[in-house]
Scaffold this motif. Structure first.
Motif, PDB file in Angstrom:
ATOM      1  N   ALA A  99       0.824  -1.213   0.000  1.00  0.00           N
ATOM      2  CA  ALA A  99       0.000   0.000   0.000  1.00  0.00           C
ATOM      3  C   ALA A  99       0.859   1.264   0.000  1.00  0.00           C
ATOM      4  N   ASP A 100       2.151   1.128   0.291  1.00  0.00           N
ATOM      5  CA  ASP A 100       3.070   2.263   0.213  1.00  0.00           C
ATOM      6  C   ASP A 100       3.629   2.448  -1.187  1.00  0.00           C
ATOM      7  N   ASP A 101       3.429   1.430  -2.025  1.00  0.00           N
ATOM      8  CA  ASP A 101       3.918   1.549  -3.395  1.00  0.00           C
ATOM      9  C   ASP A 101       3.295   2.797  -4.019  1.00  0.00           C
ATOM     10  N   LYS A 102       4.115   3.591  -4.697  1.00  0.00           N
ATOM     11  CA  LYS A 102       3.625   4.895  -5.143  1.00  0.00           C
ATOM     12  C   LYS A 102       2.616   4.786  -6.280  1.00  0.00           C
ATOM     13  N   VAL A 103       2.577   3.628  -6.953  1.00  0.00           N
ATOM     14  CA  VAL A 103       1.534   3.437  -7.965  1.00  0.00           C
ATOM     15  C   VAL A 103       0.220   3.076  -7.269  1.00  0.00           C
ATOM     16  N   VAL A 104       0.295   2.196  -6.284  1.00  0.00           N
ATOM     17  CA  VAL A 104      -0.908   1.827  -5.522  1.00  0.00           C
ATOM     18  C   VAL A 104      -1.479   3.065  -4.818  1.00  0.00           C
ATOM     19  N   TYR A 105      -0.553   3.915  -4.331  1.00  0.00           N
ATOM     20  CA  TYR A 105      -0.955   5.170  -3.661  1.00  0.00           C
ATOM     21  C   TYR A 105      -1.976   5.946  -4.504  1.00  0.00           C
ATOM     22  N   ALA A 106      -1.740   5.962  -5.804  1.00  0.00           N
ATOM     23  CA  ALA A 106      -2.600   6.756  -6.685  1.00  0.00           C
ATOM     24  C   ALA A 106      -4.063   6.300  -6.618  1.00  0.00           C
ATOM     25  N   TYR A 107      -4.299   5.095  -6.092  1.00  0.00           N
ATOM     26  CA  TYR A 107      -5.669   4.571  -6.048  1.00  0.00           C
ATOM     27  C   TYR A 107      -6.342   4.712  -4.688  1.00  0.00           C
ATOM     28  N   VAL A 108      -5.681   5.387  -3.734  1.00  0.00           N
ATOM     29  CA  VAL A 108      -6.245   5.412  -2.378  1.00  0.00           C
ATOM     30  C   VAL A 108      -7.592   6.140  -2.335  1.00  0.00           C
ATOM     31  N   GLU A 109      -7.743   7.213  -3.094  1.00  0.00           N
ATOM     32  CA  GLU A 109      -9.042   7.899  -3.097  1.00  0.00           C
ATOM     33  C   GLU A 109     -10.140   6.937  -3.560  1.00  0.00           C
ATOM     34  N   ALA A 119      12.759   2.343 -19.607  1.00  0.00           N
ATOM     35  CA  ALA A 119      13.161   0.951 -19.380  1.00  0.00           C
ATOM     36  C   ALA A 119      12.209   0.236 -18.425  1.00  0.00           C
ATOM     37  N   ASN A 120      11.665   0.946 -17.467  1.00  0.00           N
ATOM     38  CA  ASN A 120      10.840   0.285 -16.440  1.00  0.00           C
ATOM     39  C   ASN A 120       9.702   1.212 -16.008  1.00  0.00           C
ATOM     40  N   PRO A 121       8.721   1.392 -16.897  1.00  0.00           N
ATOM     41  CA  PRO A 121       7.667   2.376 -16.606  1.00  0.00           C
ATOM     42  C   PRO A 121       6.878   2.060 -15.328  1.00  0.00           C
ATOM     43  N   ARG A 122       6.672   0.775 -15.008  1.00  0.00           N
ATOM     44  CA  ARG A 122       5.916   0.415 -13.800  1.00  0.00           C
ATOM     45  C   ARG A 122       6.527   1.013 -12.541  1.00  0.00           C
ATOM     46  N   ASN A 123       7.847   1.204 -12.603  1.00  0.00           N
ATOM     47  CA  ASN A 123       8.541   1.614 -11.387  1.00  0.00           C
ATOM     48  C   ASN A 123       8.536   3.129 -11.158  1.00  0.00           C
ATOM     49  N   TYR A 124       7.860   3.912 -12.045  1.00  0.00           N
ATOM     50  CA  TYR A 124       7.934   5.368 -11.858  1.00  0.00           C
ATOM     51  C   TYR A 124       6.573   6.052 -11.884  1.00  0.00           C
ATOM     52  N   ILE A 125       6.444   7.067 -11.059  1.00  0.00           N
ATOM     53  CA  ILE A 125       5.284   7.937 -11.105  1.00  0.00           C
ATOM     54  C   ILE A 125       5.810   9.372 -11.143  1.00  0.00           C
ATOM     55  N   ALA A 126       4.928  10.310 -11.479  1.00  0.00           N
ATOM     56  CA  ALA A 126       5.347  11.712 -11.461  1.00  0.00           C
ATOM     57  C   ALA A 126       4.233  12.558 -10.873  1.00  0.00           C
ATOM     58  N   GLN A 127       4.646  13.638 -10.234  1.00  0.00           N
ATOM     59  CA  GLN A 127       3.679  14.553  -9.633  1.00  0.00           C
ATOM     60  C   GLN A 127       4.097  15.973  -9.971  1.00  0.00           C
ATOM     61  N   VAL A 158       7.953  16.275 -10.562  1.00  0.00           N
ATOM     62  CA  VAL A 158       8.785  15.499  -9.638  1.00  0.00           C
ATOM     63  C   VAL A 158       8.563  14.032  -9.990  1.00  0.00           C
ATOM     64  N   VAL A 159       9.640  13.296 -10.291  1.00  0.00           N
ATOM     65  CA  VAL A 159       9.509  11.882 -10.627  1.00  0.00           C
ATOM     66  C   VAL A 159      10.014  11.063  -9.439  1.00  0.00           C
ATOM     67  N   LYS A 160       9.262   9.991  -9.109  1.00  0.00           N
ATOM     68  CA  LYS A 160       9.681   9.166  -7.968  1.00  0.00           C
ATOM     69  C   LYS A 160       9.659   7.701  -8.337  1.00  0.00           C
ATOM     70  N   ALA A 161      10.622   6.950  -7.805  1.00  0.00           N
ATOM     71  CA  ALA A 161      10.597   5.498  -7.946  1.00  0.00           C
ATOM     72  C   ALA A 161       9.504   4.961  -7.033  1.00  0.00           C
ATOM     73  N   ALA A 162       8.768   3.930  -7.533  1.00  0.00           N
ATOM     74  CA  ALA A 162       7.554   3.494  -6.839  1.00  0.00           C
ATOM     75  C   ALA A 162       7.826   2.877  -5.477  1.00  0.00           C
ATOM     76  N   ASN A 163       9.002   2.281  -5.316  1.00  0.00           N
ATOM     77  CA  ASN A 163       9.245   1.528  -4.092  1.00  0.00           C
ATOM     78  C   ASN A 163      10.305   2.159  -3.195  1.00  0.00           C
ATOM     79  N   GLU A 164      10.605   3.449  -3.415  1.00  0.00           N
ATOM     80  CA  GLU A 164      11.634   4.083  -2.584  1.00  0.00           C
ATOM     81  C   GLU A 164      10.984   4.970  -1.540  1.00  0.00           C
ATOM     82  N   SER A 165      11.746   5.268  -0.505  1.00  0.00           N
ATOM     83  CA  SER A 165      11.282   6.277   0.450  1.00  0.00           C
ATOM     84  C   SER A 165      12.504   6.991   0.992  1.00  0.00           C
ATOM     85  N   GLY A 166      12.264   7.953   1.844  1.00  0.00           N
ATOM     86  CA  GLY A 166      13.382   8.681   2.448  1.00  0.00           C
ATOM     87  C   GLY A 166      14.022   9.691   1.502  1.00  0.00           C
ATOM     88  N   GLY A 167      13.287  10.061   0.435  1.00  0.00           N
ATOM     89  CA  GLY A 167      13.821  11.065  -0.477  1.00  0.00           C
ATOM     90  C   GLY A 167      14.831  10.497  -1.468  1.00  0.00           C
TER      91      GLY A 167
END
Lengths: 492, 322
Positions: free
Chosen positions: A321-331, A401-409, A369-378
Motif C-alpha cells: 500500500a506504500d507503493d507509489k503506484v498503488v498510492y494513486a488509487y487510495v481515493e 526501461a521500467n515504466p511500472r517503477n515510476y510515477i510523477a507529480q 517530480v519523478v519518484k521510484a515506486a518503491n523508494e522512500s526517504g527522499g
C-alpha cells in the motif's frame, strides 16, 4: 526580533497570511517573538541545541576517519496549526487509515477490489513490496496498519494533501516527544497560555494498542521493541520508545523460536514474547522466509506469526500500500470500501505504466517530480525544475526501461515557515507527519513532526537529505493570550 | 532481564569504575610529584605497571615513562582499551545499547561525561595544574554516576548487575595498586618513617581514597596495618574484602540463593574467594608473601568474571529435542 524584512515570497506561509499579518492561531507566538531581541532568540536556539546534544539525541556522521555525534537539526520556532483545521485532518487520517487497512485485508484475502476492477490486478501484484507469503493471512483483530506516519503537504493554495502513507516502519515520533520537552523549557509561559494540545501520552497509547493486539487476552502480554541495533540511524527512537513504554528493547539475536513460540533469552532462561513492535523491514525479519542473508532477523518468526502466536506491528506485507503506484488509487479505495468522499486529497499523480501519462511525463520532465515506486526517504527522486539536463535524461532512460517503477507529480509549492538563519528569519519549506495508532480505536497524535528543508529553496525535507525538524503545536484558532508578556527565560 | 542487557550493564559499570580509578591514580601521582623534593624516583613508570599493560606502553613509547607520555597513554589513548577516554567511550556505548533499561538521568550523565572527555582529548593533555581539575572531575564523575544509579533506578536485577561489575572492578584495582606500590617500597622497609616513604605510603592510601579513614582506624603509618586496612577492612568501601562482599551480596540478590550457599559456578567461586579473605589476617598475608597473595586473588577475580559470563550472559542455544 524584527519581522520587517521577512517575506512570504509568494508562498503559502504557515505563520503569516498573504497580507503579511500573522494568522489568528499564530498571533500570540508572533507577539512573543517580536518582544525578544535577536540575541535572545539565538541564545534560546543554542540552549535548545545544547539540551538535545546532552540528552544524546544524536546521530553519528563519519568524516576524516573520525566519528562525530550530531543532533538532528532543530529550529525552535514552532509550526502552529489551528484546531479547526486539525480536526478535519484528524477525520481525514482516520478515514484514510480505515480504508487502507481494509485494502490490505482484502488483497491478501478475498480480493474484491481487484475482482471489481477498481484497481488493476497487475498494479498490486507487480509491486515490489507485495508479499505472496501473506496470502490468506488475517492478523489479530484484522489490524494491519498499527502505526502509521502519513506525510502531508500543502499545495500552492494551502490545501493539505497526502503525499505518502508510510505504513511500514515510520519513524520520527520520538522526535515529536523530545522536541516538545525542549520547547516546554524554552517557551514555558507561551506554552501554558496557548494550551497547546499535549503529546506526552503517546507512549502510553502505543503500549495500550500493542497489548490490545496480543494473541491472548487472559494475561498481561509481553511486548518488546525489535531493533536492528545501535548502528541503525533510528536507534535512538527504538530505545526511546521501549524506555517510555517500559518494555524490553531486543535485537534479533535476543530472540529465538522453538515449540511454536517466540522467546527472548534472559538471565533466568527463556521468556515468551507475545507482541513485537518491529523496526526491521519485512525483507530482513526472517531469513527462513525472506532474505536468507539477513543477520538481523529471527529465523522461524514468520511461521509463528502466520499461526497467530505472535503479533507483529506493523503487519508484514503493508508495503504494497506504500507503493507509489498503488498510492494513486487510495481515493478510489476510500470510495469503494467506505462509500465516502475522501476528506484529504492525494497529490495528482501520473502513472508511467499508462502510455498516456507516460508521454505527458516524458514531455514535461522539467516541471515534474519523478519518484521510484518503491523508494522512500527522499531517495530515487528527480525534482525536475531543480535538476540538470543530464539528470533528467538519466531519469528518462529509466522510465522508458521500467515504466511500472515510476510515477510523477507536479512540483508542489510546499508551504513555508520562518526559521532562524543566523541573526534573522527566513522562510523554508515544510511538510507534516502526523502519527496514527490503530488498536481498539484509531488515535491521532495531535500535530506530529514538522520536517523542514533547511537549505534555501529546497523541497526535500528528509533528514537523510539535510532536513531538520520543528515542534508542531495544535492550538485554539482564536490563538489568544492575555496580551501581557512577562519576560521568560529558558529553564535549560 | 535480557542476557545481552545484563552483560552491557555489568560492563558499563566496570568501565566507569576503571575510569574513576585511573583518574584517582593519576591525580595522586600528580600530587606526589609536586611534593617530591628531588627526582630520585620516577612515579610514572610504576603507574603504568599498576595497569598491568606495561608491555603495551613500551610498544607505543619505548622506555620513555615521562609524565607527558604516561598521562597521555592512560588518559586519552584510544588505541589503549583501558585509557580513561576508551573506558568512558565504552561505558557510553554500553549505555547507549541499553538506554531503555537504565534511567534517563544515568544516560544523560554518562553522555555528558563522554562529551567532556572527548572535548578535552581534542585539546590534548592539559598542563599539570589544569590537569588536576580534569582528573578530579572524572574521579567525582564515578561517584556521581553511582549516586544517580542508586537514586533513579529500581534496586532490581539490573541494579545488582551494576553493583556486581563495579565491585569486582574495584577489588581488582585496589589489589593492583597495593601490589605495585608495596613492591616498590619493600626494599626500603627498614627505612620506614623517613618523610619521603611516608609520602609514598600516604599516596598509596590516597589511591584508594583511604588515607583519612586509615588514620582514624590506625593512626600511625605502618605497612602491616596498611595491608590489613586495604585488604581486610570490612567497612571501608574500597577495600578488597568490602568489594568482594558487596559483589557477593548482589550476586545472591540476582539468583535469590541464600548467602552461604550456592546455585551456580559464579556464586561458588565468589563465595570461596570471599571466605578466604574474610578469614585471613594481615600477618598471614605478609608471611605468605603479599605479591603471591594478590596475584592469586586477581586470578580468582578473573575466574569469577568468567563464571558470571557463563552463568548469565552467554547466549544459550535453544533447547534441543523439545
Amino acid at each position: 526580533m524584527d519581522f520587517n524584512h521577512y517575506n512570504n515570497d509568494g508562498f503559502y506561509d504557515e505563520m503569516f497570511a498573504h497580507d503579511g499579518k500573522p494568522r489568528p492561531a499564530c498571533k500570540a507566538l508572533f507577539e512573543r517573538l517580536q518582544s525578544l531581541s535577536e540575541g535572545d532568540l539565538v541564545r534560546y536556539q543554542q540552549s535548545a541545541e545544547r539540551a538535545l546534544y546532552n540528552m544524546g539525541i544524536t546521530f553519528r556522521v563519519y568524516k576524516d576517519n573520525e566519528s562525530v555525534d550530531q543532533i538532528f537539526p532543530f529550529d525552535i520556532i514552532p509550526r502552529i496549526l489551528g484546531d479547526r483545521e486539525w480536526r478535519r485532518v484528524e477525520k481525514g487520517l482516520i478515514q484514510r487509515i480505515t480504508a487502507l487497512n481494509l485494502f490490505l485485508q482484502d488483497i491478501y484475502n478475498e480480493k474484491k477490489i481487484l475482482k471489481d476492477r477498481i484497481i488493476p490486478k497487475d498494479v498490486v501484484y507487480s509491486a515490489a513490496s507485495y508479499r505472496p507469503e501473506c496470502e490468506g493471512l488475517t492478523p489479530l483483530h484484522g489490524i494491519w496498519c498499527h502505526i502509521t506516519g502519513t506525510d502531508l503537504v500543502r499545495d500552492g493554495s494551502g490545501n493539505l494533501c497526502v503525499l505518502e502513507d508510510n505504513l511500514r516502519c515510520p519513524s520520527g515520533a520520538s522526535y515529536v516527544l523530545e522536541n516538545r520537552r525542549v520547547m516546554m523549557n524554552t517557551f514555558p509561559k507561551l506554552f501554558s497560555d496557548l494550551r497547546v494540545k499535549p503529546v506526552s501520552d503517546y507512549a502510553g497509547k502505543l503500549l495500550d494498542m500493542l497489548q490490545y493486539v496480543a494473541p491472548e487476552s487472559s494475561y498481561t502480554p509481553t511486548v518488546v521493541v525489535l531493533t536492528p541495533g545501535i548502528y541503525n540511524s533510528a536507534y535512538f527512537e527504538h530505545s526511546f520508545m521501549a524506555q517510555q513504554m517500559g518494555v524490553e528493547l531486543v535485537e534479533g539475536r535476543d530472540l529465538v523460536v522453538f515449540d511454536g513460540y517466540v522467546h527472548m533469552r534472559t538471565t533466568t532462561g527463556f521468556q515468551r514474547v507475545d507482541v513485537i513492535y518491529r523496526r526491521i523491514d519485512d525483507d530482513f525479519i526472517d531469513p527462513l522466509t525472506f532474505r536468507s542473508d539477513s543477520i538481523l532477523g529471527v529465523p522461524g518468526l514468520f511461521q509463528v506469526y502466520k499461526e497467530g502466536r505472535v503479533t507483529l506491528a506493523n503487519a508484514i506485507g503493508n508495503g504494497v500500500a506504500d507503493d507509489k503506484v498503488v498510492y494513486a488509487y487510495v481515493e478510489k479505495m476510500i470510495r469503494y470500501y467506505l462509500d465516502e468522499d475522501p476528506i484529504l486529497p492525494n497529490v495528482p499523480t501520473y502513472l508511467c505504466w499508462q502510455p498516456g501519462d507516460r508521454s505527458h511525463v516524458l514531455e514535461n520532465l522539467d516541471q515534474l517530480v519523478v519518484k521510484a515506486a518503491n523508494e522512500s526517504g527522499g531517495y530515487g527522486m528527480l525534482v525536475g525544475p531543480h535538476a540538470t539536463q543530464a539528470e533528467r535524461e538519466a531519469f528518462r532512460a529509466r522510465i522508458v526501461a521500467n515504466p511500472r517503477n515510476y510515477i510523477a507529480q507536479p512540483t508542489l509549492e510546499l508551504s513555508r515557515v520562518p526559521v532562524i538563519c543566523g541573526d534573522h528569519l527566513e522562510g523554508r519549506h515544510v511538510d507534516l507527519r502526523p502519527y496514527i495508532l490503530y488498536g481498539r480505536d484509531i488515535y491521532v497524535l495531535p500535530g506530529g513532526l514538522t520536517r523542514v528543508a533547511l537549505k534555501k529553496g529546497s523541497l526535500v525535507v528528509n533528514s537523510s537529505q539535510g532536513g531538520g525538524s520543528k515542534d508542531t503545536w495544535v492550538v485554539m484558532d482564536s490563538g489568544t493570550s492575555d496580551g501581557t508578556q512577562p519576560a521568560e527565560t529558558p529553564h535549560a | 532481564m535480557l542476557s545481552r542487557v545484563a552483560d552491557a550493564i555489568y560492563w558499563m559499570n566496570r568501565y566507569m569504575e576503571r575510569a574513576e580509578n585511573t583518574s584517582r591514580f593519576i591525580g595522586v601521582t600528580l600530587n606526589l610529584m609536586l611534593e617530591q623534593q628531588d627526582n630520585q624516583f620516577n612515579q610514572w613508570g610504576s603507574l603504568v605497571q599498576v595497569t598491568g599493560d606495561y608491555d603495551l606502553f613500551v610498544k607505543r613509547h619505548g622506555n620513555d615513562t615521562s609524565m607527558e607520555k604516561v598521562v597521555d597513554f592512560l588518559t586519552f589513548d584510544l588505541t589503549y582499551p583501558s585509557s580513561i577516554y576508551s573506558c568512558v567511550r565504552a561505558a557510553r556505548e554500553n549505555a547507549r545499547s541499553i538506554r531503555e533499561s537504565i534511567s534517563s538521568p544515568m544516560w544523560e550523565y554518562i553522555n555528558r561525561l563522554y562529551i567532556k572527555v572527548s572535548e578535552q582529548a581534542r585539546h590534548g593533555t592539559p598542563a599539570v595544574l589544569d590537569a588536576q581539575s580534569f582528573f578530579t572531575d572524572v574521579l567525582l564523575a564515578g561517584s556521581l554516576f553511582n549516586g544517580i544509579t542508586d537514586n533513579t533506578m529500581s534496586h532490581n536485577e539490573a541494579w545488582n548487575f551494576s553493583l556486581l561489575g563495579r565491585m569486582l572492578e574495584r577489588a581488582d584495582k585496589t589489589s593492583r595498586m597495593l601490589d605495585v606500590k608495596y613492591f616498590i617500597l619493600l626494599p626500603s622497609l627498614q627505612d620506614v618513617g623517613t618523610p619521603y616513604d611516608e609520602l609514598q605510603w600516604i599516596a598509596l592510601l590516597s589511591s584508594a581514597s583511604a588515607y583519612e579513614m586509615y588514620r582514624k582506624r590506625y593512626g600511625r603509618i605502618d605497612p602491616r596495618n596498611i595491608v590489613g586496612f586495604l585488604v581486610l577492612d570490612p567497612g571501608f568501601p574500597r577495600t578488597m574484602l568490602h568489594s568482594v562482599t558487596q559483589a557477593e551480596i548482589s550476586l545472591h540478590q540476582i539468583s535469590g540463593t541464600p548467602l552461604g550457599t550456592y546455585s551456580n559456578l559464579a556464586e561458588q567461586r565468589l563465595g570461596q574467594l570471599r571466605s578466604e579473605l574474610a578469614f585471613s589476617s594481615a600477618d598471614d598475608i605478609i608471611s605468605r608473601g603479599l605479591h603471591e597473595f594478590i596475584d592469586s586473588f586477581q586470578n580468582k577475580v578473573n575466574d569469577v568474571d568468567e563464571a558470571i559470563f557463563k552463568t548469565f550472559f552467554e547466549l544459550r542455544p535453544m533447547p534441543s529435542g523439545e
